[in-house]
Design an enzyme around this catalytic site. Structure first.
Site, PDB file in Angstrom:
ATOM      1  N   LYS A 142       0.812  -1.638   0.188  1.00  0.00           N
ATOM      2  CA  LYS A 142       0.003  -0.069  -0.353  1.00  0.00           C
ATOM      3  C   LYS A 142       0.828   0.938   0.009  1.00  0.00           C
ATOM      4  CE  LYS A 142      -3.743  -0.092   2.573  1.00  0.00           C
ATOM      5  NZ  LYS A 142      -4.359  -0.381   4.058  1.00  0.00           N
TER       6      LYS A 142
HETATM    7  C1  E4P Z   1      -7.860   0.428   5.125  1.00  0.00           C
HETATM    8  O1  E4P Z   1      -6.337  -0.553   5.550  1.00  0.00           O
HETATM    9  C2  E4P Z   1      -7.772   1.549   5.430  1.00  0.00           C
HETATM   10  O2  E4P Z   1      -6.662   2.184   5.979  1.00  0.00           O
HETATM   11  C3  E4P Z   1      -8.652   1.893   6.658  1.00  0.00           C
HETATM   12  O3  E4P Z   1      -9.575   0.573   6.387  1.00  0.00           O
HETATM   13  C4  E4P Z   1      -8.832   2.740   7.395  1.00  0.00           C
HETATM   14  O4  E4P Z   1      -9.938   2.115   8.014  1.00  0.00           O
HETATM   15  P1  E4P Z   1     -10.147   3.500   9.402  1.00  0.00           P
HETATM   16  O5  E4P Z   1     -10.988   4.923   8.362  1.00  0.00           O
HETATM   17  O6  E4P Z   1     -10.755   3.013  10.174  1.00  0.00           O
HETATM   18  O7  E4P Z   1      -8.864   4.522   9.841  1.00  0.00           O
END
Ligand code: E4P
Length: 227
Positions: A86
């Protein structure tokens, strides 16, 4: 729609991986930090639980393109299998995505809040783009609408990238995107469990058991009757 577990707790992942037809696990630095100070051990445990065929998403921390590329290569080499790196969807991230595409490393453009970020990540060679639905909602915009718009941009542009919708607050948001034909969704454990958290479902299953036991005895199943 592909479905991912958005968590890094090995026990939770083992439980959810056993119960549900998930395609992999997504993490980010904040999720990993909740598990303690040794992300390497946490990530290795997750890889062991899900096996080498499932996708494991791990995010880079570097912010210069050259460093992102080196970090991505390290992540892919260390965790093996189908590891997806990522990368924040910012200018240096796009530069790194292009270089990593050429090297055959699979990437996900993350921290996506706008359709044009998604467009640039997809065009830079990311295999996934991850819009943060709930965070978009919290900024006063319609997260579901923006994720659908991103799905349309990727489908019509034929960039070869899939939407990986992330940051959900409830299962209704997932349902709306599932109905729309979104590529993939990643859900925290509580959201995943929420897909089937319903008193009517539990009552229906309990009633079948009670009726059957009335006829043939407590604890009886088809296996004990027919086997
Ligand atoms: C995916 O891994 C994203 O980083 C994650 O879903 C972000 O979620 P949040 O907005 O609850 O921190």
């Amino acid at each position: 729609m592909k479905l991912y577990i958005d968590d890094a707790n090995p026990e939770e992942i083992r439980r959810l991986w056993t119960l549900y037809p998930a395609d992999g696990v997504t993490t980010n630095p904040s999720i990993l930090s909740r598990e303690g100070s040794d992300p390497r051990s946490t990530l290795n445990q997750i890889r062991q639980i899900i096996g080498s065929e499932a996708e494991l998403f791990v995010q880079v921390l570097a912010d210069e393109a050259d460093e992102i590329v080196l970090e991505a290569e390290t992540i892919a080499g260390a965790l093996g299998g189908r590891t997806v790196v990522k990368i924040p969807s910012v200018p240096a991230g796009f530069q790194a995505m292009k270089a990593l595409k050429a090297k055959g490393i699979v990437t996900c453009g993350t921290a996506v809040y706008t359709p044009m970020q998604a467009y640039l990540a997809a065009k830079s060679g990311a295999a996934y783009v991850a819009p943060y639905l709930n965070r978009i909602d919290n900024m006063g915009f319609d997260g579901v609408r923006i994720v659908k718009q991103i799905q349309d941009i990727l489908t019509r542009g034929k960039y070869g990238a899939e939407v990986l919708a992330a940051s959900f607050k409830n299962s209704q948001q997932v349902l709306e995107l599932c109905e729309y034909g979104i590529g993939a969704a990643t859900c925290a454990p509580a959201i995943l469990d929420g897909f089937v958290k319903n008193a009517a479902i539990d009552a229906a299953v309990a009633a079948f058991t009670a009726d059957f036991e009335k006829a043939v005895g407590k604890g009886k199943t088809m296996k004990s009757i027919l086997g």
